[in-house]
Design a protein around this motif. Structure first.
Motif: not given
Ligand SMILES: Nc1ncnc2c1ncn2[C@@H]1O[C@H](COP(=O)(O)OP(=O)(O)OP(=O)(O)O)[C@@H](O)[C@H]1O
Ligand SMILES: [Mg+2]
Length: 358
Positions: A20, A40-41, A43-46
């Motif tokens: 992620a 999307s996806g 890794g921002k939220t993570t």
């Molecule tokens: N708890 C989890 N278990 C498994 N995979 C996860 C988990 N949380 C996030 N991921 C995966 O990690 C990657 C990054 O996710 P994240 O939520 O950080 O993306 P994002 O940039 O915030 O996207 P968005 O703009 O859709 O909110 C994605 O592929 C997501 O499916």
């Protein structure tokens, strides 16, 4: 440079086979408005949740004010978070929602009441103390959520797409509001968005993420005019990406023979250290292409495919050798004939072009 308030070092997060967040490093200065931007996806939220302490990094470190946060639980970290979906307590009044953190900290009632009024005022919601949050509009609920997050005076406010459930007009208004509040408090904001306009218009600096990796960090101006990759050029703003070969180098500029245009662009800044014969790409923004109805020298001839009027600008798709080139012209659209199928000449401003890896 002063010591950063937050230091992220080689941070990674894996969920099974999914990476992620992949070896991300950056520093944030005190008082900065810093954004994580990317599709999307990516890794921002993570990344944000690891800073908040809701997720444990697989590897790497996060330091705040020089102190390692690895073992510091979320509620002890000097940060607050605002979420995309309104997370107000529905069974509490607006005032009780805003004062929640202070109550947890056992701040006496009188003092609490005063601070609640102050922070409601800050978010332009003075007098809403006794309202039921479910009776508020989406924008008002987000203001209350913001007041609730700020009232405990965190050093860093983490915001995860806080405006994305609002309509466009309200979203644009709230951008100014957020900037004003950030200026007024001088709190460090880390703002997550996938909306490039939002990131460009609000941020001091932006971290652009792509599939968990950091693509580029810089000011909005740097990201816009000096993208380091085709992904960055394409994700931020609209651009034309051409492909070609370096025909000659001269100090820190190169000449590029562009396949699509069957022409040579001269004096493109060589930020990637390309050598003669190398395959490269060149990004040129639509506003850096001029139009004329006569050949003024090195110009490239094309045919107008479509003309779209946007009020303050006009956008054209111009066909050259079967490829579409996007051109944007400001106010003076009437100086060139802009009819479909008409032939025009394009003047490409190579000073504003970005040389990229092929
Ligand atoms: N708890 C989890 N278990 C498994 N995979 C996860 C988990 N949380 C996030 N991921 C995966 O990690 C990657 C990054 O996710 P994240 O939520 O950080 O993306 P994002 O940039 O915030 O996207 P968005 O703009 O859709 O909110 C994605 O592929 C997501 O499916
Ligand atoms: Mg997210």
């Amino acid at each position: 440079m002063t010591d950063p308030i937050l230091s992220v070092k080689s941070l990674s997060k894996r969920y099974g086979d999914t990476v992620a967040v992949d070896d991300v490093s950056f520093d944030i200065e005190n008082g900065e408005f810093f954004s994580f931007l990317g599709p999307s996806g990516c890794g921002k939220t993570t990344t944000l949740r690891m800073i908040a302490g809701f997720e444990k990094p697989t590897s790497g470190r996060i330091e705040m004010g020089g102190e390692d946060l690895t073992r510091v639980p979320p509620h002890i970290r000097d940060v607050s978070m605002v979420f995309q979906k309104f997370a107000l307590f529905p069974n509490k009044t607006v005032g009780e929602n805003v004062g929640f953190g202070l109550k947890m900290d056992r701040v006496p009632k009188d003092k609490r009441r005063k601070r609640i009024a102050e922070y409601l005022e800050l978010v332009d919601m003075a007098g809403f103390e006794n309202r039921d949050p479910t009776s508020l509009s989406g924008g008002q609920q987000q203001r209350v959520a913001l007041a609730r997050a700020l009232i405990t005076e965190p050093s860093i406010l983490l915001l995860d797409e806080p405006l994305s459930s609002l309509d466009l007009k309200l979203r644009k208004n709230m951008r100014f509001e957020l900037k004003r509040i950030q200026d007024e408090l001088n709190t460090t904001f880390i703002y997550v968005t996938h909306d490039q306009d939002e990131a460009l218009s609000m941020s001091d600096r932006i971290l652009l993420l792509n599939e968990g990796q950091q693509e580029q960090i810089g000011s909005p101006q740097e990201l816009y005019s000096r993208p380091v990759s085709q992904f960055a050029a394409d994700f931020i703003g609209d651009t034309n990406i051409f492909h070609g070969r370096v025909a000659g180098t001269n100090g820190n500029v190169v000449d590029v023979e562009v396949d699509e245009l069957a022409t040579t662009l001269t004096d493109v800044r060589n930020i990637i250290n390309a050598g003669e014969g190398d395959r490269v790409a060149v990004s040129i923004r639509p506003e850096n292409i001029g139009l004329s109805d006569a050949n003024l020298g090195r110009d490239v001839e094309g045919r107008i495919d479509s003309v779209t009027f946007y009020g303050n600008s006009t956008r054209l798709l111009v066909e050259i050798n079967g490829e579409e080139v996007l051109v944007e012209i400001g106010g003076r659209a009437e100086t060139v004939s802009l009819d479909q199928n008409e032939s025009v000449y394009l003047g490409l401003d190579t000073e504003q072009a970005a040389l990229l890896e092929a």
